[in-house]
Design an enzyme around this catalytic site. Sequence first.
Site, PDB file in Angstrom:
ATOM      1  N   GLY A 103     -11.736  35.521   9.709  1.00 50.77           N
ATOM      2  CA  GLY A 103     -11.126  35.119  10.942  1.00 50.77           C
ATOM      3  C   GLY A 103     -12.136  35.004  12.027  1.00 50.77           C
ATOM      4  O   GLY A 103     -13.242  34.837  11.701  1.00 50.77           O
ATOM      5  N   SER A 104     -11.944  35.031  13.160  1.00 52.25           N
ATOM      6  CA  SER A 104     -11.709  33.853  13.917  1.00 52.25           C
ATOM      7  C   SER A 104     -12.274  33.897  15.329  1.00 52.25           C
ATOM      8  O   SER A 104     -13.046  33.032  15.619  1.00 52.25           O
ATOM      9  CB  SER A 104     -10.246  33.633  14.051  1.00 52.25           C
ATOM     10  OG  SER A 104      -9.764  32.762  13.115  1.00 52.25           O
TER      11      SER A 104
END
Length: 207
Positions: free
Chosen positions: A170-171
């Site tokens: 993620g992110s």
Amino acid sequence: MLAKDSTSWIAVLGFFALASTIASYLTGLALLRYLSYLGLALFVFMIWFFRDPERTTKICDHCLFSAADGKVIDVSNGKVCVFMNVHNVHVNRAPISGTIRSITHKKGGHIPAFNKDSERNERTITVIESSHGDVKVTQIAGVLVRRIVSYLQVGDKVASGQKIGMIRFGSRVDVTIPSDFEISCKVGDRVYAGVTIIAKEKGFKRK
């Protein structure tokens, strides 16, 4: 060096790659051969993704460091937002020295983290009590796998650049900027956790 608690992920894919390769060799089946290629590719990817390079942070009580590797996608409302692409190192680091005041996990959606609507995404908010006030580090999950891992507990003392956790596949990581600091990065900048200074105390000039 590999990220903390990544061994099981790598081991599973390593076993899959090895088993499918042996089965392919013994049976000669094309499907198993392709599976062995896939397993090997994923095994190599996992080693690369979970890499955790050694870094030295020059301690500076007047500086705020990036908490993540990636690209600055927003500088507004008193915070700096960094988007981590799949090729970035995903281990996050403390932007400033202090004591962990709180760690809060909030459930939510899994919109791509560069999207403005990602404000509703799953996240972990870590508040560091520093000599300049509270600094909030928000790890925001994205589309893939979406597990946020914290290495800390409330009450822990951290130093600038110390590893605080990671977002698996993620992110985005947002860092709030203390009121007596001025932001020294801009949208589009490439930054590195524990290395790149994203804000400095007003009036401070680092030699």
